[in-house]
Design a protein around this motif. Sequence first.
Motif, mmCIF file in Angstrom:
data_model
loop_
_atom_site.group_PDB
_atom_site.id
_atom_site.type_symbol
_atom_site.label_atom_id
_atom_site.label_comp_id
_atom_site.label_asym_id
_atom_site.label_seq_id
_atom_site.Cartn_x
_atom_site.Cartn_y
_atom_site.Cartn_z
ATOM 1 N N MET A 14 54.790 32.974 31.633
ATOM 2 C CA MET A 14 55.175 31.691 32.483
ATOM 3 C C MET A 14 55.078 30.540 31.581
ATOM 4 O O MET A 14 54.246 30.278 30.602
ATOM 5 C CB MET A 14 54.204 31.492 33.627
ATOM 6 C CG MET A 14 54.406 32.519 34.559
ATOM 7 S SD MET A 14 55.921 32.816 35.435
ATOM 8 C CE MET A 14 55.969 31.158 36.547
ATOM 9 N N GLU A 36 55.755 26.289 32.422
ATOM 10 C CA GLU A 36 55.912 25.089 33.147
ATOM 11 C C GLU A 36 56.665 25.606 34.488
ATOM 12 O O GLU A 36 57.821 25.091 35.030
ATOM 13 C CB GLU A 36 56.937 24.022 32.450
ATOM 14 C CG GLU A 36 56.285 23.333 31.401
ATOM 15 C CD GLU A 36 57.063 22.337 30.824
ATOM 16 O OE1 GLU A 36 58.341 22.141 31.283
ATOM 17 O OE2 GLU A 36 56.500 21.514 30.131
ATOM 18 N N GLY A 37 56.173 26.587 34.738
ATOM 19 C CA GLY A 37 56.420 27.197 36.374
ATOM 20 C C GLY A 37 57.561 28.195 36.279
ATOM 21 O O GLY A 37 58.275 28.345 37.184
ATOM 22 N N LYS A 38 58.065 28.476 35.025
ATOM 23 C CA LYS A 38 59.384 29.000 34.864
ATOM 24 C C LYS A 38 59.047 30.321 34.054
ATOM 25 O O LYS A 38 58.338 30.278 33.062
ATOM 26 C CB LYS A 38 60.493 28.249 34.271
ATOM 27 C CG LYS A 38 61.846 28.729 34.444
ATOM 28 C CD LYS A 38 62.862 27.778 34.065
ATOM 29 C CE LYS A 38 64.483 28.407 34.029
ATOM 30 N NZ LYS A 38 64.603 29.618 33.088
ATOM 31 N N GLU A 39 59.574 31.424 34.410
ATOM 32 C CA GLU A 39 59.581 32.543 33.632
ATOM 33 C C GLU A 39 60.568 32.529 32.305
ATOM 34 O O GLU A 39 61.516 32.462 32.761
ATOM 35 C CB GLU A 39 59.478 33.861 34.508
ATOM 36 C CG GLU A 39 59.241 35.183 33.638
ATOM 37 C CD GLU A 39 59.420 36.136 34.650
ATOM 38 O OE1 GLU A 39 60.341 36.969 34.824
ATOM 39 O OE2 GLU A 39 58.346 36.898 35.333
ATOM 40 N N ILE A 40 60.042 32.791 31.180
ATOM 41 C CA ILE A 40 60.881 32.844 29.908
ATOM 42 C C ILE A 40 60.435 34.050 29.157
ATOM 43 O O ILE A 40 59.351 34.453 29.135
ATOM 44 C CB ILE A 40 60.641 31.706 29.019
ATOM 45 C CG1 ILE A 40 59.445 31.391 28.373
ATOM 46 C CG2 ILE A 40 61.260 30.439 30.063
ATOM 47 C CD1 ILE A 40 59.532 30.195 27.279
#
Length: 400
Positions: free
Chosen positions: A276, A278-282
Amino acid sequence: MGKVLIIGCGGVASVAIHKCCQNSDVFEEICIASRTVSKCEALKEKLQPTTKTKITTAQVDADHVDELIALIKKEQPDLVLNLALPYQDLTIMDACLATGVHYVDTANYEPEDTAKFEYKWQWAYRERFEKAGITALLGSGFDPGVTSVFSAYALKHYFDEINYIDILDCNAGDHGYPFATNFNPEINIREVSAKGSYWENGHWVETEPMEIKRVYNFPEIGEKDMYLLHHEEIESLALNIPGIKRIRFFMTFGESYLTHLKCLENVGMTSIEPIMYEGKEIIPLQFLKAVLPDPSSLGPRTKGKTNIGCIFIGKKDGKEKKLYIYNVCDHESCYKEVGSQAVAYTTGVPAMIGAMMLLTGTWKKAGVYNIEEFDPDPFMEALNKWGLPWVVEENPTLVD
């Protein structure tokens, strides 16, 4: 002669498309399809004035079988040349089956969520392709590809049986960056950071990444450090070349590349596990790919040569025999001819040749086949003609 649908528009595809356009008697028409249609359009604009081959373009997401089927039905090609990502091999094979069209690729399938590439997924299609009366030609690049054809050629003309094969892949090109990869960074780094393995006495022997190192004096290049990796052609050659006791694959790496790679590994940047941010899955490796130089931008900066080939030890008329078949390719000459460095060139040329073998009916067998299962002679002849001349050296220096 026929029409080919080419899926993908990266560095290798660009070379293959240039070569198809040089060979317009066979490739009367090509359709270039990619997720980013603007790349296809740019290549069409550049090449159409130089060739008799009719070029069209299309947008397609190769992850979706229905999109692929619709495109194949619309374009009506004789053959689909898959130069997209290895993750997309199976969707494209499914679409070819559904539409009754021949299939060619350069690299075997690997699932996106695990860095494991092997042929079992594609070999599972054998019966279906046979029933449909169409051919799937697997691994028509350089390694896999030309190295497998070299093996079939050596067996046909020089040996009664081959016992040992060492596949050596040397890239002595210098692009001036401290760290960059010569083809898709994601695929390249997954391959290099995985455990190594080789085939010996009927089974796989696994090694730690980069554990086995050798130094070899490459013709036209000189001495280079090389490391044992797992590579997919080992799997098919172990089945298709009689008498095999051991097959190994070595690739050269410079100190700078390995130091950077170790550092990136240590901080988790080569991981394919999602995190995770900044709130996004990468996925760290995909982020790393975005910040590294695009391999297709390396062409104008790369100087030096590649040398890829196979050293064989086997028997002829009851006596031991040693042979080395290799190709040397010059980065700057490749760039001058097709605007690409030698790593893409050495894969793109055989991709065109494999497609030509099927399109002309030179190779004709329904089912799923690895490239060494066909007669190597016409392919070897085409390599000389289309820019990858090869050398046969008797009694070479062995790896060890």
